[in-house]
Design an enzyme around this catalytic site. Structure first.
Site, PDB file in Angstrom:
ATOM      1  N   SER A 106       0.873  -1.176  -0.027  1.00 57.29           N
ATOM      2  CA  SER A 106       0.015  -0.056  -0.128  1.00 57.29           C
ATOM      3  C   SER A 106       0.923   1.375  -0.159  1.00 57.29           C
ATOM      4  CB  SER A 106      -0.821  -0.153   1.069  1.00 57.29           C
ATOM      5  OG  SER A 106      -1.743   1.058   1.141  1.00 57.29           O
ATOM      6  N   GLU A 116     -12.295  12.107  -9.994  1.00 54.69           N
ATOM      7  CA  GLU A 116     -12.001  13.402 -10.702  1.00 54.69           C
ATOM      8  C   GLU A 116     -10.458  13.452 -11.179  1.00 54.69           C
ATOM      9  OE1 GLU A 116     -12.974  16.612  -7.887  1.00 54.69           O
ATOM     10  OE2 GLU A 116     -15.088  16.159  -8.041  1.00 54.69           O
ATOM     11  N   HIS A 141      -4.222  -0.319  -4.351  1.00 58.38           N
ATOM     12  CA  HIS A 141      -5.387  -0.658  -4.143  1.00 58.38           C
ATOM     13  C   HIS A 141      -6.100  -0.339  -5.478  1.00 58.38           C
ATOM     14  CE1 HIS A 141      -5.118  -0.929   0.440  1.00 58.38           C
ATOM     15  NE2 HIS A 141      -4.427   0.071   0.255  1.00 58.38           N
TER      16      HIS A 141
END
Length: 307
Positions: free
Chosen positions: A149, A167, A191
């Site tokens: 991560s 966005e 992820h």
């Protein structure tokens, strides 16, 4: 080319254990960190010079719940018969200069960065002797650095540290800064599949077309050897975004807050045992064989086992 002797493992993670963690949601679930499956952790142990006898130092700096995360790593590695597992709860640049900690990473066989907030990693370790030792050992020794991560996102020279997925193809929404610098010419997002972060990576590559974008899914990782040969490990998917052949983009023309257009991005999707050569920009797809429930090997490895 200066080739590092060490190995780098970057993992997409499963649960954000840092700035966005929901403690009440996950704290009572002992198996909430999905990459604690035997595939990736076992591969890390096998790639380490001393295998099960390796000394592993887990760095929980990125996490807001470091004690919990550290204990889970200890238990996970213990299940794989690795008993020399220690945790470094480094919470400041002062901690990073602790002589005891510097000695411990100088003697470790594996250093693993946990998930959380990658900006904490770069802000605390950037420019320190701690980071210099890690880089020197990675370059000169058979030393393994792993990160999941945030630990994976911070591994490269360029690092994504901010940007909403929905966005991401709006100019100015994705923020990039310097990472820890274990590997050049790539930028990593984690992820990836589960959080719909394709836009973030497309934007990052459009603004830096000379680097390869790496999107790591959960329980998906890359084993990087010689600084350039990447092998997919784990059960998840990995997406590579290559911007070298971009024909046109308006990213430098449009105003902040405007949508971005990109023509001719190349995309690859990797799964377990596939390889990608960063020097040759070439992907090698491996056939896999299921040998038992939940266990896969490459077809070549399986033939070796049958002989």
């Amino acid at each position: 080319m200066d080739v590092p002797r060490g190995k780098l493992v970057i993992i997409g993670g499963a649960v954000d254990m840092g700035s966005n963690v929901s403690v009440l949601e996950h704290i009572m679930q002992p198996n909430y960190i999905k990459f604690f499956e035997k595939g990736i952790l076992k591969r890390i142990i096998n790639e380490s010079d001393k295998h099960e006898a390796s000394v592993i130092e887990v760095i929980t700096t990125a996490s807001q719940i470091p004690e919990l995360v550290g204990n889970e790593y200890i238990k996970a590695f213990n299940q794989l018969n690795v008993t020399h597992v220690n945790v470094l709860h480094i919470k400041s640049r002062e901690d990073a200069a602790n002589p005891e900690y510097l000695e411990r990473i100088s003697k470790a066989d594996v250093v693993m960065f946990s998930g959380g907030d990658q900006l904490r990693l770069t802000a605390i370790f950037g420019g320190t002797q701690f980071l210099q030792i890690l880089k020197q050992r990675y370059h000169d020794e058979n030393f393994l650095i792993a990160g999941t991560s945030a630990g994976a996102a911070a591994a490269s020279t360029h690092m994504i540290y901010r940007g909403q997925s929905n966005e991401a193809l709006i100019k100015g929404e994705v923020q990039i800064t310097a990472g820890l610098g274990f590997i050049d010419s790539v930028i990593v997002d984690t992820h990836f599949v589960q959080r719909g972060r394709i836009g973030r990576l497309l934007y990052a590559v459009a603004t830096n077309p000379g680097i390869l974008g790496i999107g790591l899914g959960e329980d998906a990782g890359l084993l990087i050897t010689e600084g350039s040969m990447m092998e997919a490990i784990g059960s998840g998917l990995i997406m590579l975004v290559d911007g070298k052949n971009i024909v046109e983009t308006n990213v430098y023309d449009v105003e902040i807050g405007s949508p971005v257009s990109i023509e001719n991005l190349k995309v690859h999707v990797m799964s377990i045992f596939d390889k990608y050569d960063l020097l040759q920009h070439r992907m090698i797809i491996k056939k896999v064989v299921k040998v038992e429930e939940g266990v896969y090997v490459s077809a070549q490895d399986n033939n070796d086992l049958l002989q």
